[in-house]
Design an enzyme around this catalytic site. Structure first.
Site, mmCIF file in Angstrom:
data_model
loop_
_atom_site.group_PDB
_atom_site.id
_atom_site.type_symbol
_atom_site.label_atom_id
_atom_site.label_comp_id
_atom_site.label_asym_id
_atom_site.label_seq_id
_atom_site.Cartn_x
_atom_site.Cartn_y
_atom_site.Cartn_z
ATOM 1 N N ARG A 143 0.838 -1.197 0.000
ATOM 2 C CA ARG A 143 0.000 0.000 0.000
ATOM 3 C C ARG A 143 0.873 1.247 0.000
ATOM 4 N NH1 ARG A 143 -2.554 3.046 4.639
ATOM 5 N NH2 ARG A 143 -4.053 4.439 3.639
ATOM 6 N N HIS A 178 -3.521 10.996 0.583
ATOM 7 C CA HIS A 178 -3.015 10.789 1.939
ATOM 8 C C HIS A 178 -2.467 12.126 2.451
ATOM 9 C CE1 HIS A 178 -1.189 7.628 4.854
ATOM 10 N NE2 HIS A 178 -1.241 8.814 5.452
ATOM 11 N N GLU A 186 -7.955 8.236 5.989
ATOM 12 C CA GLU A 186 -8.261 8.861 7.275
ATOM 13 C C GLU A 186 -8.873 10.261 7.143
ATOM 14 O OE1 GLU A 186 -4.816 8.637 9.804
ATOM 15 O OE2 GLU A 186 -4.849 6.451 9.838
ATOM 16 N N ASN A 199 -8.012 1.644 9.387
ATOM 17 C CA ASN A 199 -6.743 1.868 10.072
ATOM 18 C C ASN A 199 -7.018 1.846 11.568
ATOM 19 O OD1 ASN A 199 -5.656 2.276 7.556
ATOM 20 N ND2 ASN A 199 -5.166 4.432 7.851
ATOM 21 N N TYR A 225 -5.140 1.175 15.600
ATOM 22 C CA TYR A 225 -3.924 1.002 16.387
ATOM 23 C C TYR A 225 -4.182 0.722 17.862
ATOM 24 C CZ TYR A 225 -1.321 2.994 12.441
ATOM 25 O OH TYR A 225 -0.773 3.223 11.203
ATOM 26 N N GLU A 283 -3.976 -0.266 7.886
ATOM 27 C CA GLU A 283 -2.868 0.118 8.771
ATOM 28 C C GLU A 283 -3.076 -0.507 10.139
ATOM 29 O OE1 GLU A 283 -1.932 4.288 9.262
ATOM 30 O OE2 GLU A 283 -2.174 4.694 7.114
ATOM 31 N N TRP A 310 1.540 -1.232 9.223
ATOM 32 C CA TRP A 310 2.227 0.049 9.132
ATOM 33 C C TRP A 310 3.484 -0.062 9.986
ATOM 34 C CZ3 TRP A 310 1.336 4.287 6.166
ATOM 35 C CH2 TRP A 310 2.091 5.430 6.442
ATOM 36 N N GLU A 345 6.871 10.919 9.989
ATOM 37 C CA GLU A 345 5.572 10.707 10.636
ATOM 38 C C GLU A 345 4.904 12.033 10.990
ATOM 39 O OE1 GLU A 345 3.705 8.133 11.201
ATOM 40 O OE2 GLU A 345 5.011 6.487 10.595
ATOM 41 N N TRP A 346 4.677 12.844 9.946
ATOM 42 C CA TRP A 346 3.929 14.080 10.110
ATOM 43 C C TRP A 346 4.492 14.961 11.215
ATOM 44 C CZ3 TRP A 346 1.768 14.250 5.656
ATOM 45 C CH2 TRP A 346 1.340 13.074 5.041
#
Length: 441
Positions: free
Chosen positions: A42, A87, A132, A275, A277, A333, A377, A384-385
């Site tokens: 992905r 994204h 997202e 996604n 976590y 993710e 992921w 990471e942003w």
């Protein structure tokens, strides 16, 4: 790019200018994927790289060529590309006229998607419209912690943005469904992110209601219109309207879909992209917004928001099944981060994947969840942003101090390849026994 070059926005003033330099390392990165034995990869396409001003007035052929070479390399390795159209990187020219707050972006997004369907659709059979959308709307236009970093109308702008994201997704789904599906034969849907919400006291109705409200505002915001009835869920509609009127407004801050828009939006999916976590706990607050807490017994990660809570994975998969009539689910993710000194023997990551995959298997075997695939992921440590390179999610470490940016496998890379090889998690003494579990990609 503009956001990451704004002072104080990103940890250590990191930028994504080079990051892990996948642009120049296609062959090396595909070799890593082959060694992991993955069947899918992905990745996202940068709208800015294809259409620099956000419109089709100029198509950057060099940008398209990069993705063509990557897709060809993946297909040659028998790896299916899973391609995300958006994204979070929006052409600056579009942001200059309001970005996702300006509803003209719906047509712009449709035009961008059509370029990709025309040029890449013969090779790409798995599309994700938006990654997202909750984070685009809330983090980008509400609290401003993500690009474009806007926080001037936190009670209104996220809902306007979310409204346009849902309508843009629907238009692109219909474009593919009506014009390209018969010829290209792919799947297209959306990826929605959500934590699981657990009531602090499962026997206390206020706590139960607070957890339900959390899920409907998080996952249900985008899932309910697309996967249920074309409209927002009643929890959101009632709550936002009540608070809007209490603030002296004469109507809800949540926009309304027209009846024709509801029909246009409903059912615009081929699968449910998820996604996930972590999990949080909710305490009821006498009809107000529930209070978020965490359990001190939950293991930490390199991210303050990510607690190791595998039980929530099974619960959210089962909730999606029950809430949205058992759609086919692709987990797009799932993973865990680390911070600080490098330790390639990342036992915590192996524990995380073993525990979470175990819960996914329970959801499939015991709960009847239609889980079609799972994507971890992530392949390698990356930008990471807002936290830059501080938090590392990768199976491969990227040495940023070396100009060549060499990749080095962590112990979890080999472990994950065993999970893939067995389509489940390998228990060393019983490894061959588990190899008959055929649901993971």
């Amino acid at each position: 790019d503009q956001f990451s070059h704004t002072p104080l926005k990103i940890s250590n003033d990191d930028t994504g200018d080079v990051a892990c330099d996948s642009y120049h390392k296609i062959e090396e990165d595909v070799e890593m994927l082959k060694s992991l034995k993955v069947s899918h990869y992905r990745f996202s396409i940068s709208w800015s790289r294809i259409l620099p001003d956000g419109t089709t007035s100029y198509i950057n052929e060099m940008g398209l060529n990069y993705y063509e070479r990557l897709i060809d390399a993946l297909l040659a390795a028998n790896i299916m590309p899973q391609v995300t159209l958006y994204h979070w990187d929006l052409p600056q020219a579009l942001q200059n006229v309001g970005g996702w707050e300006n509803d003209t972006i719906i047509q712009r997004f449709k035009e961008y998607a059509e370029v990709l369907f025309q040029r890449l659709g013969d090779k790409v059979k798995f599309w994700i419209t938006l990654n997202e959308p909750y984070n685009t709307a809330y983090c980008g236009y509400g609290v401003g912690t993500a690009a474009p970093g806007i926080s001037v109308r936190p009670g209104r702008a996220p809902y306007v943005v979310g409204h346009n994201l849902i309508r843009a997704h629907a238009e692109v789904w219909h474009l593919y469904n009506e014009t390209y599906r018969a010829k290209q034969g792919g799947l297209i849907s959306i990826t929605i992110n959500s934590d699981w919400a657990e009531p602090r006291n499962p026997h206390n109705q206020e706590d139960i209601d607070a957890a339900r409200q959390y899920l409907q505002f998080f996952l249900g915001w985008f899932a309910h219109p697309i996967f249920k009835n074309g409209d927002y869920n009643e929890v959101m509609k009632t709550r936002i309207r009540e608070r809007s009127l209490a603030q002296g407004l004469n109507q809800s801050r949540l926009p309304e879909f027209t009846e024709s828009e509801k029909q246009r939006i409903k059912g615009t999916y081929d699968y449910f992209g998820l996604n996930h976590y972590t999990t949080c706990k909710l305490i009821g607050n006498k009809g107000k917004t529930g209070i978020l807490i965490t359990d001190r017994s939950w293991l930490n990660s390199g991210s303050f928001w990510l607690k190791v809570t595998p039980f929530g994975f099974r619960k959210i998969l089962r909730w999606i099944k029950e809430e949205y009539n058992n759609p086919p689910i692709y987990v797009t993710e799932n993973g865990i981060s680390e911070r600080g000194a490098l330790d390639l023997n990342d036992t915590w990551r192996m524990h995380y994947y073993r525990s979470y995959v175990n819960e996914a298997l329970k959801a499939v075997v015991l709960d009847g969840v239609d889980l079609r695939g799972y994507t971890a992921w992530t392949l390698m440590d990356n930008f990471e942003w807002a936290v830059g390179f501080d938090e590392r999610f990768g199976f491969y470490h990227v040495n940023l101090t070396d100009p060549n940016l060499p990749r080095c496998p962590k112990a979890s890379a080999r472990y994950y390849s065993q999970i893939i090889n067995c389509n489940g998690f390998p228990d060393p003494p019983l490894e061959m026994l588990f190899c008959h579990l055929h649901f993971l990609n």
